[in-house]
Every structure is written in C-alpha cells, then in structure tokens.
Design a protein around this motif. Structure first.
Motif, short mmCIF file in Angstrom:
data_model
loop_
_atom_site.label_atom_id
_atom_site.label_comp_id
_atom_site.label_asym_id
_atom_site.label_seq_id
_atom_site.Cartn_x
_atom_site.Cartn_y
_atom_site.Cartn_z
N TYR A 1 0.98 -1.23 -0.20
CA TYR A 1 0.46 0.01 -0.10
C TYR A 1 0.82 1.50 0.40
O TYR A 1 0.39 2.28 -0.92
CB TYR A 1 -1.07 0.37 1.66
N ARG A 2 1.86 1.18 0.55
CA ARG A 2 2.56 2.46 0.74
C ARG A 2 3.08 2.80 -0.40
O ARG A 2 3.36 3.73 -1.05
CB ARG A 2 3.84 2.16 1.80
N ARG A 3 3.81 1.09 -1.75
CA ARG A 3 4.48 1.76 -2.73
C ARG A 3 3.78 2.28 -3.25
O ARG A 3 3.64 2.76 -4.76
CB ARG A 3 5.05 0.70 -2.95
N LEU A 4 2.10 2.29 -2.84
CA LEU A 4 1.13 2.79 -4.38
C LEU A 4 0.61 3.74 -3.58
O LEU A 4 -0.30 5.02 -4.32
CB LEU A 4 0.14 1.89 -4.38
N GLY A 5 1.08 4.49 -2.99
CA GLY A 5 1.47 6.34 -2.31
C GLY A 5 0.22 6.38 -1.17
O GLY A 5 -0.44 7.00 -0.42
N PHE A 6 -0.72 5.23 -0.53
CA PHE A 6 -1.36 4.85 0.98
C PHE A 6 -0.24 5.34 2.30
O PHE A 6 1.29 5.12 2.37
CB PHE A 6 -1.72 3.68 1.39
N THR A 7 -1.35 6.39 3.10
CA THR A 7 0.04 6.76 4.01
C THR A 7 -1.17 6.73 5.61
O THR A 7 -2.11 6.04 5.30
CB THR A 7 0.11 8.52 4.05
N VAL A 8 -0.77 6.05 6.66
CA VAL A 8 -1.29 5.85 8.12
C VAL A 8 -2.11 7.10 8.51
O VAL A 8 -1.68 8.40 8.30
CB VAL A 8 -0.24 5.18 8.74
N LYS A 9 -3.07 6.80 8.40
CA LYS A 9 -4.00 8.12 8.82
C LYS A 9 -4.54 7.75 10.64
O LYS A 9 -5.52 8.78 11.16
CB LYS A 9 -4.81 8.20 8.36
N GLY A 10 -4.22 6.56 10.61
CA GLY A 10 -5.15 6.49 12.39
C GLY A 10 -4.79 4.71 12.47
O GLY A 10 -4.23 4.00 11.92
N LEU A 11 -5.65 4.49 14.04
CA LEU A 11 -4.98 3.29 14.44
C LEU A 11 -6.52 3.31 14.61
O LEU A 11 -7.36 3.62 15.33
CB LEU A 11 -4.40 3.95 15.80
N ARG A 12 -7.79 1.29 13.94
CA ARG A 12 -8.54 1.59 14.93
C ARG A 12 -7.70 -0.05 16.48
O ARG A 12 -7.07 -0.85 15.62
CB ARG A 12 -9.41 1.05 14.47
N LYS A 13 -7.64 0.42 17.82
CA LYS A 13 -7.61 -0.30 18.63
C LYS A 13 -9.11 -1.78 18.64
O LYS A 13 -9.49 -1.59 18.12
CB LYS A 13 -8.41 -0.01 19.74
N GLN A 14 -7.81 -2.95 18.83
CA GLN A 14 -8.59 -4.46 18.34
C GLN A 14 -9.40 -4.74 17.51
O GLN A 14 -10.84 -5.22 17.57
CB GLN A 14 -8.89 -4.52 19.80
#
Ligand SMILES: CC(C)(COP(=O)(O)OP(=O)(O)OC[C@H]1O[C@@H](n2cnc3c(N)ncnc32)[C@H](O)[C@@H]1OP(=O)(O)O)[C@@H](O)C(=O)NCCC(=O)NCCS
Length: 149
Positions: A117-130
């Motif tokens: 996903y990173r290679r295609l341009g996605f970046t981390v926006k947040g975290l969903r716990k469990q």
C-alpha cells in the motif's frame, strides 16, 4: 499468462475458496454475493491464471470515499505482482467513479500488505484498537487522496 477481469456471479465460490485459504475468518458466501451483485456501489476484480481464480480484490463506494475491503492472493502466487495489479485497478476505478479518497484497514503486523500500500501512495491516517479478531490486533487506517487535476 494471467487475466484481470471484473468479478461475476459465477466467481462467488472461487472467491470464497481464495478467502478461506488466506484469512482466519473468511467472508460469508452471502456477503460476497451481495457485494458482487451490487454493481453500482461495489467494485470486485479477480485474476485468473490457467482459468482459475488465484486472487481477488474488492472495494465499496460510499459517497465520495472508496473503501478497499479485501485483497487476497493465494500463497503460491505471491510476489509476482498480482496484489499490486489488483490494488492499482481498484484505485483507478475508485477515482474514475468520483471517489476523492480511498481508505483501508490493515493489521499492524501485516508488513507485506503495508509495504504494498505504501508503494502505491497510501499513508497511515490512524489506528483502530482491537479491530481484528483471530488473533485480536489493532488496525492501521491508511488512505490515498486523489491528486488534483
Ligand atoms: C498482501 C498481498 C495481497 C500482496 O500480494 P502479492 O501479489 O504478493 O503482492 P505483489 O507481488 O504485487 O507485491 C508488490 C509489492 O508489495 C510488497 N510486498 C509484497 N509482499 C511482501 C512481503 N511478503 N514482504 C515485504 N514486501 C512485500 C513489495 O514491495 C512488492 O514488490 P516487490 O515484489 O517488487 O518487492 C498478499 O501477500 C496476500 O494475499 N496476503 C494475505 C492477505 C492480506 O494480507 N491481504 C491484505 C489485507 S489488508
């Protein structure tokens, strides 16, 4: 040789078999059927090798946001570019159909998918716990914003 094509009703069982081979909790056949039949709000693609479905990917279209729901490649066919081909196709289709941003969730331990996903341009926006079960695990929310034309 492979064929990338839109999934049709006849693929439901094959998609379920891929899902079962890849995930600890596969989607229900009924859920896959609902998705494939709803052609206005869902996008599903499969890849055939030797006339067999070896990978699939799906996304939902909600208002102006795409949501990639699943991408799965059978273990014997990984690292041959199929995951990237499917993800690129979903991205292209989502943006072509007016989506402004595409979201997905991914297990925090799933380095393979995150790298893709990173290679295609996605970046981390947040975290969903469990967010995940079997095993319980957090999810990163990743997204890709459509480039301005
Ligand atoms: C994630 C997944 C779909 C990738 O499919 P794939 O066909 O193997 O991916 P590709 O061959 O297109 O790989 C494209 C790039 O992603 C990255 N990548 C893929 N698998 C990787 C791995 N195991 N480790 C590190 N990077 C990896 C690499 O950058 C790779 O490019 P490269 O081979 O030139 O180095 C596949 O591993 C899979 O089905 N995993 C189980 C299901 C899953 O986790 N789905 C995602 C849920 S969010």
């Amino acid at each position: 040789m492979f064929v990338l094509r839109r999934a049709v009703e006849a693929d439901i069982e094959s998609i379920y078999q891929v899902d079962k081979a890849v995930f600890t909790i596969p989607w229900l056949v009924e859920s896959i059927r609902d998705d494939i039949e709803d052609k206005d709000n869902r996008i599903y693609y499969v890849i055939d090798v030797d006339d067999q479905v070896i990978a699939y990917a799906g996304a939902w279209l909600v208002a102006d946001e795409g949501q990639i729901t699943n991408i799965a490649v059978l273990p014997n066919y990984r690292r041959q570019g199929y995951g990237a081909i499917l993800t690129r196709k979903l991205i292209k289709e989502c943006f072509a159909q007016g989506m402004q941003e595409i979201f997905l969730e991914v297990r925090v331990s799933n380095q393979a998918a995150q790298t893709l996903y990173r290679r295609l341009g996605f970046t981390v926006k947040g975290l969903r716990k469990q967010y995940y079960s079997k095993p319980t695990e957090d999810a990163y929310i990743m997204s890709l914003v459509k480039e301005k034309e």
